[in-house]
Motif scaffolding. Structure first.
Motif, mmCIF file in Angstrom:
data_model
loop_
_atom_site.group_PDB
_atom_site.id
_atom_site.type_symbol
_atom_site.label_atom_id
_atom_site.label_comp_id
_atom_site.label_asym_id
_atom_site.label_seq_id
_atom_site.Cartn_x
_atom_site.Cartn_y
_atom_site.Cartn_z
ATOM 1 N N PRO A 166 -17.328 1.762 -0.933
ATOM 2 C CA PRO A 166 -17.150 0.702 -1.947
ATOM 3 C C PRO A 166 -15.928 -0.167 -1.707
ATOM 4 C CG PRO A 166 -17.756 2.771 -2.993
ATOM 5 C CD PRO A 166 -17.473 3.097 -1.561
ATOM 6 N N VAL A 167 -14.815 0.438 -1.284
ATOM 7 C CA VAL A 167 -13.611 -0.354 -1.026
ATOM 8 C C VAL A 167 -13.821 -1.273 0.175
ATOM 9 C CG1 VAL A 167 -11.182 -0.227 -0.349
ATOM 10 C CG2 VAL A 167 -12.069 1.314 -2.092
ATOM 11 N N GLY A 168 -14.525 -0.786 1.187
ATOM 12 C CA GLY A 168 -14.751 -1.575 2.396
ATOM 13 C C GLY A 168 -15.979 -2.451 2.355
ATOM 14 N N ARG A 169 -16.577 -2.657 1.182
ATOM 15 C CA ARG A 169 -17.803 -3.451 1.089
ATOM 16 C C ARG A 169 -17.635 -4.878 1.610
ATOM 17 N NH1 ARG A 169 -20.192 -3.532 -4.725
ATOM 18 N NH2 ARG A 169 -20.227 -1.293 -4.238
ATOM 19 N N PRO A 170 -16.533 -5.586 1.329
ATOM 20 C CA PRO A 170 -16.413 -6.947 1.886
ATOM 21 C C PRO A 170 -16.436 -6.970 3.410
ATOM 22 C CG PRO A 170 -14.860 -6.633 0.089
ATOM 23 C CD PRO A 170 -15.445 -5.290 0.377
ATOM 24 N N ALA A 171 -15.709 -6.065 4.055
ATOM 25 C CA ALA A 171 -15.701 -6.036 5.515
ATOM 26 C C ALA A 171 -17.060 -5.632 6.058
ATOM 27 C CB ALA A 171 -14.623 -5.067 6.014
ATOM 28 N N ILE A 172 -17.731 -4.686 5.417
ATOM 29 C CA ILE A 172 -19.046 -4.257 5.873
ATOM 30 C C ILE A 172 -20.052 -5.390 5.735
ATOM 31 C CG2 ILE A 172 -20.937 -2.667 5.379
ATOM 32 C CD1 ILE A 172 -18.831 -0.604 4.570
ATOM 33 N N ALA A 173 -19.995 -6.126 4.621
ATOM 34 C CA ALA A 173 -20.911 -7.248 4.434
ATOM 35 C C ALA A 173 -20.656 -8.347 5.462
ATOM 36 C CB ALA A 173 -20.771 -7.804 3.020
ATOM 37 N N SER A 174 -19.391 -8.639 5.747
ATOM 38 C CA SER A 174 -19.079 -9.649 6.760
ATOM 39 C C SER A 174 -19.593 -9.229 8.128
ATOM 40 C CB SER A 174 -17.567 -9.877 6.814
ATOM 41 O OG SER A 174 -17.067 -10.292 5.564
ATOM 42 N N LEU A 175 -19.392 -7.965 8.478
ATOM 43 C CA LEU A 175 -19.889 -7.463 9.755
ATOM 44 C C LEU A 175 -21.407 -7.538 9.818
ATOM 45 C CD1 LEU A 175 -19.555 -6.000 12.473
ATOM 46 C CD2 LEU A 175 -19.555 -3.841 11.199
ATOM 47 N N ALA A 176 -22.087 -7.175 8.737
ATOM 48 C CA ALA A 176 -23.556 -7.219 8.715
ATOM 49 C C ALA A 176 -24.060 -8.641 8.912
ATOM 50 C CB ALA A 176 -24.074 -6.633 7.412
ATOM 51 N N ILE A 177 -23.411 -9.614 8.288
ATOM 52 C CA ILE A 177 -23.836 -11.008 8.446
ATOM 53 C C ILE A 177 -23.680 -11.453 9.886
ATOM 54 C CG2 ILE A 177 -23.261 -13.382 7.834
ATOM 55 C CD1 ILE A 177 -22.559 -12.405 5.050
ATOM 56 N N PHE A 178 -22.508 -11.213 10.477
ATOM 57 C CA PHE A 178 -22.273 -11.631 11.850
ATOM 58 C C PHE A 178 -23.225 -10.935 12.824
ATOM 59 C CE2 PHE A 178 -17.905 -12.917 10.415
ATOM 60 C CZ PHE A 178 -18.066 -14.260 10.700
ATOM 61 N N GLN A 179 -23.415 -9.639 12.649
ATOM 62 C CA GLN A 179 -24.285 -8.905 13.549
ATOM 63 C C GLN A 179 -25.727 -9.404 13.454
ATOM 64 O OE1 GLN A 179 -23.293 -6.564 15.808
ATOM 65 N NE2 GLN A 179 -25.408 -6.572 16.544
ATOM 66 N N PHE A 180 -26.191 -9.639 12.235
ATOM 67 C CA PHE A 180 -27.549 -10.149 12.062
ATOM 68 C C PHE A 180 -27.712 -11.515 12.718
ATOM 69 C CE2 PHE A 180 -30.836 -12.447 9.756
ATOM 70 C CZ PHE A 180 -31.883 -11.545 9.770
ATOM 71 N N LEU A 181 -26.729 -12.392 12.545
ATOM 72 C CA LEU A 181 -26.818 -13.720 13.145
ATOM 73 C C LEU A 181 -26.803 -13.646 14.665
ATOM 74 C CD1 LEU A 181 -24.470 -15.824 10.825
ATOM 75 C CD2 LEU A 181 -26.947 -15.607 10.743
ATOM 76 N N TRP A 182 -25.951 -12.784 15.226
ATOM 77 C CA TRP A 182 -25.889 -12.665 16.678
ATOM 78 C C TRP A 182 -27.234 -12.213 17.251
ATOM 79 C CZ3 TRP A 182 -20.710 -9.605 16.210
ATOM 80 C CH2 TRP A 182 -19.664 -10.516 16.035
ATOM 81 N N VAL A 183 -27.832 -11.229 16.638
ATOM 82 C CA VAL A 183 -29.085 -10.687 17.169
ATOM 83 C C VAL A 183 -30.239 -11.644 16.893
ATOM 84 C CG1 VAL A 183 -30.672 -8.731 17.089
ATOM 85 C CG2 VAL A 183 -28.215 -8.340 16.910
ATOM 86 N N TRP A 184 -30.279 -12.232 15.707
ATOM 87 C CA TRP A 184 -31.383 -13.128 15.371
ATOM 88 C C TRP A 184 -31.431 -14.331 16.316
ATOM 89 C CZ3 TRP A 184 -35.247 -12.752 11.667
ATOM 90 C CH2 TRP A 184 -35.999 -13.908 11.457
#
Length: 310
Positions: free
Chosen positions: A225-243
Motif C-alpha cells: 500500500p505504501v509503494g502503490r504510487p511507484a508500483i503504478a508508475s512502473l506498471a504504466i511504463f512497462q505496459f507502454l514499453w511492451v505494447w
C-alpha cells in the motif's frame, strides 16, 4: 489616613533570544508545494497548453483519417473533415474488425503485454522488498549485479536468446516473447522499487514486527500500500514499453503470435497505401495505452510527486 495601593510587580517579558533559547521550529512546506507553485505560473501554463496542442494534433489527425474513406484520404488532407463532417463514418472500423489478421494481432498484443506487466511488477516488488529490508548473504553484491544488467542493451541478447529459445521450443511463441520482455524489464523494475521501498521509515516495519507480523504480512499489508504510487508508475511504463515494442516481436514472434505493431508493419509492406486499414489499426494501437495511462493517472502523479520531494 488613606492607604496607598502598592502596584503589583509587573512580569518581565520572556527573553526572545539568548544562548539557551530554543530555535523556532523550521516552517514545513507541503510536499511538492514549490512544484505546484511553478506549474501555477500563467506563462508556464500557456507553454504547457501549446505543447499539449502540438502533441494532440497528430493524434487528432490520425483519428479523423481513420474515420475517412480511402478515396477522401487520397484526394485531400485530414483537416478537410473539420469543414465537411459528412466524410466521417465508422466503416473503416467495421472493416477492421472483420480483418482476421488485425484482430488476432490485437489479442496477441494483449496476451503479451498484460502477463509481462503483471510478472515484472510482481517479481520486482518481491525482489525490491528483499533487497531493501531483508538480510541475507551477498545481498549488496547481488543487487549490484542486477543494477549492472541495466547497461546491457537489448540488441546484444537477441541472437543468443533466439538460439536458446529455439532449443527450448519457445521461439515463435507468445510465452517466448513474454519471457524475453520479463527478463529485460526486471533489472530496472527491481532497481526502481528497491530504492522506493528503502525510503519507508524503519519504525513502521519494526512496529509491525513487534505486533507479530511476519514478513509476508508486512509486505502485503504495509509495503505494497505504501509503494502503490511507484508500483503504478512502473506498471504504466512497462505496459507502454511492451505494447509499443516491435523489435523483439519481429524476431521472436511468428505469424500466429505477432502483435499489432508487427501486423501493421506487414500490412504496409503488403498493401502500401491502404490507409483505410492502417489508420484505424494505428489509432486502436494508440488508444489502449492512453486509456491505461488515464486510468492510473492519479497513482502515476502521486509517484512523480513523491519522487520529487524525496
Amino acid at each position: 489616613m488613606s492607604a496607598t495601593a502598592t502596584p503589583a510587580p509587573s512580569k518581565s517579558p520572556a527573553p526572545t533570544s539568548g544562548p539557551n533559547t530554543p530555535a523556532p521550529p523550521p516552517s514545513r512546506r507541503a510536499p511538492g508545494g514549490r512544484l505546484r507553485r511553478w506549474l501555477g505560473n500563467g506563462l508556464v501554463q500557456a507553454f504547457l497548453a501549446v505543447v499539449g496542442l502540438v502533441w494532440i494534433t497528430p493524434v487528432a489527425g490520425l483519428l479523423l483519417s481513420s474515420l475517412r474513406s480511402a478515396d477522401d484520404s487520397a484526394s485531400s488532407g485530414w483537416w478537410t473533415a473539420l469543414s465537411a463532417p459528412g466524410q466521417l463514418s465508422l466503416d473503416n472500423y467495421t472493416a477492421l474488425l472483420a480483418n482476421a489478421g488485425i484482430t488476432r494481432a490485437f489479442w496477441n498484443t494483449v496476451l503479451i503485454s498484460v502477463p509481462t506487466t503483471v510478472l515484472v511488477v510482481g517479481i520486482a516488488a518481491l525482489a525490491g522488498y528483499a533487497f531493501a529490508w531483508l538480510e541475507f548473504p551477498g545481498r549488496d553484491w547481488i543487487f549490484l549485479a542486477v543494477v549492472a544488467l541495466l547497461v546491457v542493451p537489448v540488441q546484444v541478447g537477441l541472437l543468443p536468446v533466439a538460439k536458446l529459445f529455439g532449443h527450448l521450443g519457445l521461439f515463435g511463441t507468445i510465452p517466448g516473447v513474454v519471457l524475453f520482455h520479463v527478463a529485460y524489464g526486471l533489472p530496472f523494475a527491481v532497481f526502481l522499487l528497491r530504492n522506493y521501498f528503502a525510503d519507508i521509515p524503519r519504525e513502521m516495519l519494526e512496529a509491525a514486527r513487534m505486533d507479530g507480523g511476519g514478513e509476508w504480512r508486512i509486505f502485503t499489508r504495509l509495503v505494497l500500500p505504501v509503494g502503490r504510487p511507484a508500483i503504478a508508475s512502473l506498471a504504466i511504463f512497462q505496459f507502454l514499453w511492451v505494447w509499443n515494442d516491435m523489435l523483439v516481436a519481429l524476431l521472436f514472434a511468428d505469424s500466429s503470435s505477432q502483435p499489432l505493431t508487427v501486423e501493421l508493419q506487414s500490412q504496409v509492406r503488403q498493401f502500401g497505401s491502404n490507409i483505410d486499414v492502417l489508420a484505424p489499426g494505428a489509432f486502436l494501437s494508440l488508444i489502449v495505452p492512453v486509456v491505461v495511462f488515464f486510468a492510473f493517472q492519479r497513482h502515476f502523479v502521486q509517484g512523480v510527486m513523491a519522487g520529487s520531494v524525496k
